[in-house]
Design a protein around this motif. Structure first.
Motif, mmCIF file in Angstrom:
data_model
loop_
_atom_site.group_PDB
_atom_site.id
_atom_site.type_symbol
_atom_site.label_atom_id
_atom_site.label_comp_id
_atom_site.label_asym_id
_atom_site.label_seq_id
_atom_site.Cartn_x
_atom_site.Cartn_y
_atom_site.Cartn_z
ATOM 1 N N ILE A 68 0.849 -1.194 0.000
ATOM 2 C CA ILE A 68 0.000 0.000 0.000
ATOM 3 C C ILE A 68 0.884 1.244 0.000
ATOM 4 C CG2 ILE A 68 -1.777 1.305 1.213
ATOM 5 C CD1 ILE A 68 -2.606 -1.348 2.557
ATOM 6 N N ILE A 69 0.683 2.103 -0.984
ATOM 7 C CA ILE A 69 1.397 3.376 -1.024
ATOM 8 C C ILE A 69 0.478 4.465 -0.477
ATOM 9 C CG2 ILE A 69 0.692 3.875 -3.420
ATOM 10 C CD1 ILE A 69 3.462 5.200 -3.818
ATOM 11 N N SER A 70 1.067 5.372 0.291
ATOM 12 C CA SER A 70 0.288 6.470 0.848
ATOM 13 C C SER A 70 1.202 7.683 1.005
ATOM 14 C CB SER A 70 -0.323 6.086 2.201
ATOM 15 O OG SER A 70 0.679 5.772 3.140
ATOM 16 N N ARG A 71 0.604 8.817 1.319
ATOM 17 C CA ARG A 71 1.398 10.027 1.481
ATOM 18 C C ARG A 71 0.800 10.905 2.565
ATOM 19 N NH1 ARG A 71 1.714 12.737 -4.065
ATOM 20 N NH2 ARG A 71 2.668 14.459 -2.897
ATOM 21 N N ASP A 72 1.683 11.698 3.167
ATOM 22 C CA ASP A 72 1.282 12.696 4.154
ATOM 23 C C ASP A 72 1.896 14.017 3.717
ATOM 24 O OD1 ASP A 72 0.941 14.377 6.324
ATOM 25 O OD2 ASP A 72 1.285 12.826 7.808
ATOM 26 N N ASN A 73 1.093 14.858 3.088
ATOM 27 C CA ASN A 73 1.629 16.112 2.553
ATOM 28 C C ASN A 73 2.121 17.054 3.649
ATOM 29 O OD1 ASN A 73 1.171 15.281 -0.072
ATOM 30 N ND2 ASN A 73 -0.774 16.377 -0.265
ATOM 31 N N ALA A 74 1.538 16.962 4.828
ATOM 32 C CA ALA A 74 1.975 17.820 5.936
ATOM 33 C C ALA A 74 3.394 17.477 6.382
ATOM 34 C CB ALA A 74 1.025 17.693 7.105
ATOM 35 N N LYS A 75 3.788 16.230 6.146
ATOM 36 C CA LYS A 75 5.128 15.778 6.534
ATOM 37 C C LYS A 75 6.057 15.588 5.343
ATOM 38 C CE LYS A 75 3.530 13.351 10.694
ATOM 39 N NZ LYS A 75 3.492 12.053 11.415
ATOM 40 N N ASN A 76 5.586 15.952 4.137
ATOM 41 C CA ASN A 76 6.401 15.753 2.925
ATOM 42 C C ASN A 76 6.919 14.322 2.830
ATOM 43 O OD1 ASN A 76 6.063 18.456 2.278
ATOM 44 N ND2 ASN A 76 8.204 18.787 1.778
ATOM 45 N N THR A 77 6.073 13.370 3.137
ATOM 46 C CA THR A 77 6.500 11.972 3.226
ATOM 47 C C THR A 77 5.582 11.060 2.425
ATOM 48 O OG1 THR A 77 7.416 12.365 5.436
ATOM 49 C CG2 THR A 77 7.029 10.083 4.799
ATOM 50 N N VAL A 78 6.189 10.111 1.729
ATOM 51 C CA VAL A 78 5.458 9.054 1.059
ATOM 52 C C VAL A 78 5.877 7.731 1.695
ATOM 53 C CG1 VAL A 78 7.174 8.874 -0.794
ATOM 54 C CG2 VAL A 78 4.849 8.035 -1.173
ATOM 55 N N TYR A 79 4.908 6.838 1.836
ATOM 56 C CA TYR A 79 5.136 5.567 2.518
ATOM 57 C C TYR A 79 4.872 4.399 1.577
ATOM 58 C CZ TYR A 79 4.486 8.615 6.586
ATOM 59 O OH TYR A 79 4.590 9.637 7.499
ATOM 60 N N LEU A 80 5.481 3.268 1.904
ATOM 61 C CA LEU A 80 5.153 2.022 1.235
ATOM 62 C C LEU A 80 5.027 0.947 2.308
ATOM 63 C CD1 LEU A 80 4.682 0.730 -1.567
ATOM 64 C CD2 LEU A 80 7.063 -0.058 -1.460
ATOM 65 N N GLN A 81 3.784 0.568 2.595
ATOM 66 C CA GLN A 81 3.518 -0.520 3.531
ATOM 67 C C GLN A 81 3.575 -1.828 2.761
ATOM 68 O OE1 GLN A 81 2.781 -0.530 7.018
ATOM 69 N NE2 GLN A 81 3.051 -2.736 6.684
ATOM 70 N N MET A 82 4.461 -2.706 3.179
ATOM 71 C CA MET A 82 4.670 -3.970 2.472
ATOM 72 C C MET A 82 4.279 -5.125 3.384
ATOM 73 S SD MET A 82 8.279 -3.135 0.562
ATOM 74 C CE MET A 82 9.221 -3.171 2.084
ATOM 75 N N ASN A 83 3.273 -5.869 2.991
ATOM 76 C CA ASN A 83 2.766 -6.993 3.764
ATOM 77 C C ASN A 83 2.956 -8.294 3.001
ATOM 78 O OD1 ASN A 83 1.726 -5.137 5.753
ATOM 79 N ND2 ASN A 83 -0.055 -4.789 4.441
ATOM 80 N N SER A 84 2.856 -9.383 3.719
ATOM 81 C CA SER A 84 2.982 -10.719 3.096
ATOM 82 C C SER A 84 4.212 -10.785 2.196
ATOM 83 C CB SER A 84 1.725 -11.039 2.291
ATOM 84 O OG SER A 84 0.578 -11.013 3.115
ATOM 85 N N LEU A 85 5.311 -10.343 2.727
ATOM 86 C CA LEU A 85 6.535 -10.261 1.917
ATOM 87 C C LEU A 85 7.023 -11.636 1.481
ATOM 88 C CD1 LEU A 85 8.254 -7.380 3.852
ATOM 89 C CD2 LEU A 85 7.855 -7.400 1.384
ATOM 90 N N LYS A 86 7.604 -11.651 0.288
ATOM 91 C CA LYS A 86 8.117 -12.875 -0.320
ATOM 92 C C LYS A 86 9.603 -12.704 -0.601
ATOM 93 C CE LYS A 86 3.732 -13.429 -2.818
ATOM 94 N NZ LYS A 86 3.115 -13.580 -4.167
ATOM 95 N N PRO A 87 10.348 -13.793 -0.686
ATOM 96 C CA PRO A 87 11.782 -13.671 -1.010
ATOM 97 C C PRO A 87 12.020 -12.896 -2.312
ATOM 98 C CG PRO A 87 11.324 -15.863 -0.185
ATOM 99 C CD PRO A 87 9.998 -15.177 -0.328
ATOM 100 N N GLU A 88 11.115 -13.013 -3.260
ATOM 101 C CA GLU A 88 11.286 -12.290 -4.532
ATOM 102 C C GLU A 88 11.067 -10.784 -4.404
ATOM 103 O OE1 GLU A 88 9.347 -14.976 -3.960
ATOM 104 O OE2 GLU A 88 7.466 -14.889 -5.121
ATOM 105 N N ASP A 89 10.642 -10.317 -3.231
ATOM 106 C CA ASP A 89 10.552 -8.875 -2.984
ATOM 107 C C ASP A 89 11.900 -8.287 -2.580
ATOM 108 O OD1 ASP A 89 7.376 -9.490 -1.437
ATOM 109 O OD2 ASP A 89 7.725 -8.650 -3.443
ATOM 110 N N THR A 90 12.885 -9.143 -2.370
ATOM 111 C CA THR A 90 14.218 -8.674 -1.987
ATOM 112 C C THR A 90 14.787 -7.767 -3.072
ATOM 113 O OG1 THR A 90 14.687 -10.603 -0.623
ATOM 114 C CG2 THR A 90 16.579 -9.394 -1.512
ATOM 115 N N ALA A 91 15.172 -6.560 -2.672
ATOM 116 C CA ALA A 91 15.677 -5.569 -3.621
ATOM 117 C C ALA A 91 16.072 -4.312 -2.867
ATOM 118 C CB ALA A 91 14.603 -5.218 -4.658
ATOM 119 N N ILE A 92 16.704 -3.404 -3.579
ATOM 120 C CA ILE A 92 16.873 -2.040 -3.077
ATOM 121 C C ILE A 92 15.652 -1.251 -3.543
ATOM 122 C CG2 ILE A 92 18.279 0.034 -3.072
ATOM 123 C CD1 ILE A 92 20.684 -1.731 -3.698
#
Length: 113
Positions: A68-92
Protein backbone atom coordinates in the motif's frame (compact mmCIF):
# COMPACT_ATOMS: atom_id res chain seq x y z
CA UNK A 1 16.25 21.43 -5.10
CA UNK A 2 14.34 18.32 -4.11
CA UNK A 3 16.15 15.73 -2.05
CA UNK A 4 14.67 12.36 -1.13
CA UNK A 5 15.70 10.24 1.85
CA UNK A 6 14.36 6.70 2.26
CA UNK A 7 14.29 4.67 5.45
CA UNK A 8 12.64 1.58 6.90
CA UNK A 9 14.35 -1.21 5.03
CA UNK A 10 15.74 -4.28 6.74
CA UNK A 11 15.73 -8.05 7.02
CA UNK A 12 12.39 -9.81 7.49
CA UNK A 13 11.12 -13.36 7.20
CA UNK A 14 8.74 -14.37 4.44
CA UNK A 15 5.20 -13.43 5.37
CA UNK A 16 6.34 -10.47 7.42
CA UNK A 17 5.83 -6.74 6.95
CA UNK A 18 7.91 -3.61 6.57
CA UNK A 19 6.99 0.04 6.12
CA UNK A 20 9.25 2.25 4.04
CA UNK A 21 9.30 6.03 4.33
CA UNK A 22 10.61 8.67 1.97
CA UNK A 23 10.96 12.25 3.15
CA UNK A 24 11.21 14.95 0.50
CA UNK A 25 12.76 18.37 0.93
CA UNK A 26 11.42 21.42 -0.88
CA UNK A 27 8.02 22.96 -1.36
CA UNK A 28 6.63 21.09 -4.38
CA UNK A 29 5.85 17.80 -2.67
CA UNK A 30 2.16 18.48 -2.38
CA UNK A 31 1.82 18.91 -6.17
CA UNK A 32 4.20 16.10 -7.07
CA UNK A 33 3.41 12.50 -7.94
CA UNK A 34 5.68 10.05 -6.15
CA UNK A 35 6.89 6.61 -7.10
CA UNK A 36 8.49 3.63 -5.41
CA UNK A 37 10.82 1.55 -7.57
CA UNK A 38 12.92 -1.48 -6.75
CA UNK A 39 15.96 -3.13 -8.21
CA UNK A 40 16.97 -6.70 -7.47
CA UNK A 41 20.49 -7.98 -8.17
CA UNK A 42 20.97 -8.58 -11.88
CA UNK A 43 17.59 -7.14 -12.78
CA UNK A 44 16.36 -3.85 -14.15
CA UNK A 45 14.76 -1.26 -11.92
CA UNK A 46 11.00 -1.71 -11.89
CA UNK A 47 8.09 0.48 -10.83
CA UNK A 48 6.38 -0.91 -7.75
CA UNK A 49 3.78 1.71 -6.86
CA UNK A 50 2.87 5.30 -7.57
CA UNK A 51 0.64 7.94 -6.02
CA UNK A 52 -0.54 11.20 -7.54
CA UNK A 53 -0.78 14.53 -5.74
CA UNK A 54 -4.48 13.84 -5.10
CA UNK A 55 -3.93 10.33 -3.83
CA UNK A 56 -4.70 8.13 -6.82
CA UNK A 57 -2.60 5.00 -6.68
CA UNK A 58 -1.26 2.38 -9.06
CA UNK A 59 0.58 -0.88 -8.39
CA UNK A 60 2.63 -3.45 -10.21
CA UNK A 61 0.74 -6.71 -10.61
CA UNK A 62 3.35 -8.49 -8.50
CA UNK A 63 2.52 -6.43 -5.40
CA UNK A 64 -1.20 -5.75 -5.78
CA UNK A 65 -3.10 -6.71 -2.64
CA UNK A 66 0.10 -6.82 -0.57
CA UNK A 67 1.63 -3.32 -0.77
CA UNK A 68 0.00 0.00 0.00
CA UNK A 69 1.40 3.38 -1.02
CA UNK A 70 0.29 6.47 0.85
CA UNK A 71 1.40 10.03 1.48
CA UNK A 72 1.28 12.70 4.15
CA UNK A 73 1.63 16.11 2.55
CA UNK A 74 1.98 17.82 5.94
CA UNK A 75 5.13 15.78 6.53
CA UNK A 76 6.40 15.75 2.92
CA UNK A 77 6.50 11.97 3.23
CA UNK A 78 5.46 9.05 1.06
CA UNK A 79 5.14 5.57 2.52
CA UNK A 80 5.15 2.02 1.24
CA UNK A 81 3.52 -0.52 3.53
CA UNK A 82 4.67 -3.97 2.47
CA UNK A 83 2.77 -6.99 3.76
CA UNK A 84 2.98 -10.72 3.10
CA UNK A 85 6.53 -10.26 1.92
CA UNK A 86 8.12 -12.88 -0.32
CA UNK A 87 11.78 -13.67 -1.01
CA UNK A 88 11.29 -12.29 -4.53
CA UNK A 89 10.55 -8.88 -2.98
CA UNK A 90 14.22 -8.67 -1.99
CA UNK A 91 15.68 -5.57 -3.62
CA UNK A 92 16.87 -2.04 -3.08
CA UNK A 93 13.81 0.20 -2.93
CA UNK A 94 14.03 3.73 -4.30
CA UNK A 95 11.78 6.74 -3.95
CA UNK A 96 11.32 8.92 -7.04
CA UNK A 97 9.86 12.36 -7.70
CA UNK A 98 7.94 12.45 -10.97
CA UNK A 99 8.14 16.23 -11.37
CA UNK A 100 11.88 16.54 -10.83
CA UNK A 101 13.11 13.07 -11.73
CA UNK A 102 15.13 12.99 -8.52
CA UNK A 103 15.92 9.71 -6.76
CA UNK A 104 16.68 8.81 -3.20
CA UNK A 105 19.70 6.77 -2.19
CA UNK A 106 17.67 3.60 -1.75
CA UNK A 107 16.95 1.30 1.17
CA UNK A 108 17.67 -2.43 1.20
CA UNK A 109 14.85 -4.89 1.79
CA UNK A 110 15.79 -8.53 2.29
CA UNK A 111 13.17 -11.23 2.72
CA UNK A 112 14.39 -14.60 3.96
CA UNK A 113 12.59 -17.84 3.18
Amino acid sequence: QVQLVESGGGLVQAGGSLKLSCVASGSIFRIDSMNWYRQAPGKERELVASITNVGSTNYADSVKGRFIISRDNAKNTVYLQMNSLKPEDTAIYYCNSRLTGRWGQGTQVTVSS
